[in-house]
Write a protein that holds these residues in place. Sequence first.
Motif, PDB file in Angstrom:
ATOM      1  N   TYR A   8       0.837  -1.208   0.000  1.00 10.75           N
ATOM      2  CA  TYR A   8       0.000   0.000   0.000  1.00 10.75           C
ATOM      3  C   TYR A   8       0.867   1.251   0.000  1.00 10.75           C
ATOM      4  O   TYR A   8       0.572   2.228  -0.683  1.00 10.75           O
ATOM      5  CB  TYR A   8      -0.936   0.017   1.215  1.00 10.75           C
ATOM      6  N   LYS A   9       1.933   1.211   0.770  1.00 12.05           N
ATOM      7  CA  LYS A   9       2.849   2.358   0.823  1.00 12.05           C
ATOM      8  C   LYS A   9       3.532   2.557  -0.536  1.00 12.05           C
ATOM      9  O   LYS A   9       3.672   3.681  -1.007  1.00 12.05           O
ATOM     10  CB  LYS A   9       3.883   2.156   1.924  1.00 12.05           C
ATOM     11  N   LYS A  10       3.918   1.460  -1.162  1.00  9.38           N
ATOM     12  CA  LYS A  10       4.526   1.548  -2.491  1.00  9.38           C
ATOM     13  C   LYS A  10       3.537   2.106  -3.509  1.00  9.38           C
ATOM     14  O   LYS A  10       3.894   2.936  -4.345  1.00  9.38           O
ATOM     15  CB  LYS A  10       5.037   0.179  -2.942  1.00  9.38           C
ATOM     16  N   ALA A  11       2.293   1.663  -3.423  1.00 11.38           N
ATOM     17  CA  ALA A  11       1.263   2.157  -4.339  1.00 11.38           C
ATOM     18  C   ALA A  11       1.009   3.646  -4.103  1.00 11.38           C
ATOM     19  O   ALA A  11       0.777   4.396  -5.055  1.00 11.38           O
ATOM     20  CB  ALA A  11      -0.023   1.363  -4.169  1.00 11.38           C
ATOM     21  N   LEU A  12       1.054   4.083  -2.844  1.00  8.43           N
ATOM     22  CA  LEU A  12       0.864   5.495  -2.535  1.00  8.43           C
ATOM     23  C   LEU A  12       1.951   6.346  -3.175  1.00  8.43           C
ATOM     24  O   LEU A  12       1.666   7.403  -3.747  1.00  8.43           O
ATOM     25  CB  LEU A  12       0.843   5.720  -1.019  1.00  8.43           C
ATOM     26  N   VAL A  13       3.177   5.895  -3.120  1.00 16.22           N
ATOM     27  CA  VAL A  13       4.281   6.637  -3.733  1.00 16.22           C
ATOM     28  C   VAL A  13       4.039   6.788  -5.235  1.00 16.22           C
ATOM     29  O   VAL A  13       4.182   7.882  -5.793  1.00 16.22           O
ATOM     30  CB  VAL A  13       5.640   5.951  -3.447  1.00 16.22           C
ATOM     31  N   LYS A  14       3.618   5.717  -5.877  1.00 17.03           N
ATOM     32  CA  LYS A  14       3.329   5.773  -7.319  1.00 17.03           C
ATOM     33  C   LYS A  14       2.155   6.698  -7.600  1.00 17.03           C
ATOM     34  O   LYS A  14       2.174   7.467  -8.569  1.00 17.03           O
ATOM     35  CB  LYS A  14       3.057   4.372  -7.874  1.00 17.03           C
ATOM     36  N   LEU A  15       1.127   6.639  -6.759  1.00 18.42           N
ATOM     37  CA  LEU A  15      -0.029   7.510  -6.929  1.00 18.42           C
ATOM     38  C   LEU A  15       0.387   8.971  -6.799  1.00 18.42           C
ATOM     39  O   LEU A  15      -0.012   9.811  -7.613  1.00 18.42           O
ATOM     40  CB  LEU A  15      -1.109   7.161  -5.900  1.00 18.42           C
ATOM     41  N   LEU A  16       1.202   9.281  -5.800  1.00 15.83           N
ATOM     42  CA  LEU A  16       1.645  10.667  -5.622  1.00 15.83           C
ATOM     43  C   LEU A  16       2.507  11.141  -6.789  1.00 15.83           C
ATOM     44  O   LEU A  16       2.427  12.300  -7.198  1.00 15.83           O
ATOM     45  CB  LEU A  16       2.388  10.817  -4.294  1.00 15.83           C
ATOM     46  N   GLN A  17       3.308  10.251  -7.354  1.00  9.88           N
ATOM     47  CA  GLN A  17       4.095  10.606  -8.535  1.00  9.88           C
ATOM     48  C   GLN A  17       3.169  10.937  -9.701  1.00  9.88           C
ATOM     49  O   GLN A  17       3.405  11.905 -10.430  1.00  9.88           O
ATOM     50  CB  GLN A  17       5.053   9.467  -8.909  1.00  9.88           C
ATOM     51  N   SER A  18       2.118  10.159  -9.869  1.00  9.62           N
ATOM     52  CA  SER A  18       1.149  10.425 -10.943  1.00  9.62           C
ATOM     53  C   SER A  18       0.425  11.747 -10.711  1.00  9.62           C
ATOM     54  O   SER A  18       0.198  12.515 -11.653  1.00  9.62           O
ATOM     55  CB  SER A  18       0.117   9.301 -11.017  1.00  9.62           C
ATOM     56  N   ILE A  19       0.063  12.010  -9.466  1.00 14.53           N
ATOM     57  CA  ILE A  19      -0.611  13.266  -9.139  1.00 14.53           C
ATOM     58  C   ILE A  19       0.297  14.440  -9.459  1.00 14.53           C
ATOM     59  O   ILE A  19      -0.127  15.426 -10.067  1.00 14.53           O
ATOM     60  CB  ILE A  19      -1.034  13.285  -7.656  1.00 14.53           C
ATOM     61  N   GLU A  20       1.568  14.323  -9.087  1.00 13.71           N
ATOM     62  CA  GLU A  20       2.505  15.437  -9.292  1.00 13.71           C
ATOM     63  C   GLU A  20       2.755  15.744 -10.766  1.00 13.71           C
ATOM     64  O   GLU A  20       3.144  16.852 -11.096  1.00 13.71           O
ATOM     65  CB  GLU A  20       3.820  15.159  -8.579  1.00 13.71           C
ATOM     66  N   GLU A  21       2.516  14.784 -11.630  1.00 11.52           N
ATOM     67  CA  GLU A  21       2.652  15.044 -13.062  1.00 11.52           C
ATOM     68  C   GLU A  21       1.594  16.035 -13.538  1.00 11.52           C
ATOM     69  O   GLU A  21       1.795  16.750 -14.508  1.00 11.52           O
ATOM     70  CB  GLU A  21       2.546  13.738 -13.856  1.00 11.52           C
ATOM     71  N   GLN A  22       0.455  16.069 -12.850  1.00  7.56           N
ATOM     72  CA  GLN A  22      -0.645  16.952 -13.245  1.00  7.56           C
ATOM     73  C   GLN A  22      -0.805  18.149 -12.325  1.00  7.56           C
ATOM     74  O   GLN A  22      -1.154  19.237 -12.771  1.00  7.56           O
ATOM     75  CB  GLN A  22      -1.956  16.162 -13.269  1.00  7.56           C
ATOM     76  N   VAL A  23      -0.593  17.918 -11.037  1.00  5.94           N
ATOM     77  CA  VAL A  23      -0.754  18.987 -10.050  1.00  5.94           C
ATOM     78  C   VAL A  23       0.528  19.043  -9.222  1.00  5.94           C
ATOM     79  O   VAL A  23       0.714  18.245  -8.309  1.00  5.94           O
ATOM     80  CB  VAL A  23      -1.963  18.719  -9.117  1.00  5.94           C
ATOM     81  N   PRO A  24       1.421  19.965  -9.549  1.00  6.43           N
ATOM     82  CA  PRO A  24       2.670  20.050  -8.781  1.00  6.43           C
ATOM     83  C   PRO A  24       2.385  20.304  -7.297  1.00  6.43           C
ATOM     84  O   PRO A  24       1.568  21.154  -6.948  1.00  6.43           O
ATOM     85  CB  PRO A  24       3.399  21.240  -9.406  1.00  6.43           C
ATOM     86  N   LEU A  25       3.037  19.520  -6.447  1.00  3.11           N
ATOM     87  CA  LEU A  25       2.861  19.654  -5.008  1.00  3.11           C
ATOM     88  C   LEU A  25       4.114  20.266  -4.388  1.00  3.11           C
ATOM     89  O   LEU A  25       5.228  19.900  -4.763  1.00  3.11           O
ATOM     90  CB  LEU A  25       2.626  18.279  -4.364  1.00  3.11           C
ATOM     91  N   THR A  26       3.904  21.177  -3.452  1.00  5.33           N
ATOM     92  CA  THR A  26       5.056  21.704  -2.719  1.00  5.33           C
ATOM     93  C   THR A  26       5.583  20.588  -1.825  1.00  5.33           C
ATOM     94  O   THR A  26       4.879  19.610  -1.532  1.00  5.33           O
ATOM     95  CB  THR A  26       4.658  22.903  -1.839  1.00  5.33           C
ATOM     96  N   GLU A  27       6.796  20.747  -1.366  1.00  7.34           N
ATOM     97  CA  GLU A  27       7.373  19.746  -0.475  1.00  7.34           C
ATOM     98  C   GLU A  27       6.536  19.638   0.801  1.00  7.34           C
ATOM     99  O   GLU A  27       6.294  18.540   1.308  1.00  7.34           O
ATOM    100  CB  GLU A  27       8.813  20.092  -0.124  1.00  7.34           C
ATOM    101  N   GLU A  28       6.066  20.759   1.295  1.00 12.43           N
ATOM    102  CA  GLU A  28       5.238  20.769   2.499  1.00 12.43           C
ATOM    103  C   GLU A  28       3.955  19.958   2.289  1.00 12.43           C
ATOM    104  O   GLU A  28       3.564  19.166   3.147  1.00 12.43           O
ATOM    105  CB  GLU A  28       4.896  22.199   2.886  1.00 12.43           C
TER     106      GLU A  28
END
Length: 77
Positions: A8-28
Amino acid sequence: MLPRNNPYKKALVKLLQSIEEQVPLTEESYLTIRYHLETEEAIVKFNNWVKSRLEGEKLNATEVEIVRAAVQASKAV
């Protein structure tokens, strides 16, 4: 806290990478999301929220909405 090799943690990392491709996230924001999504249940709830905001392949959400969804997913558990 989930172990590093948890699927689940690994999948979350991949999901966040996909999100960041469309919606840049600040480090915070990224760190806030990771902090709150520390259970399998919270990750599933967040993933379902992301799916509900997809329009085809496009994520229809702002950075603030994404962070809020992560916080709410952790509280719902």
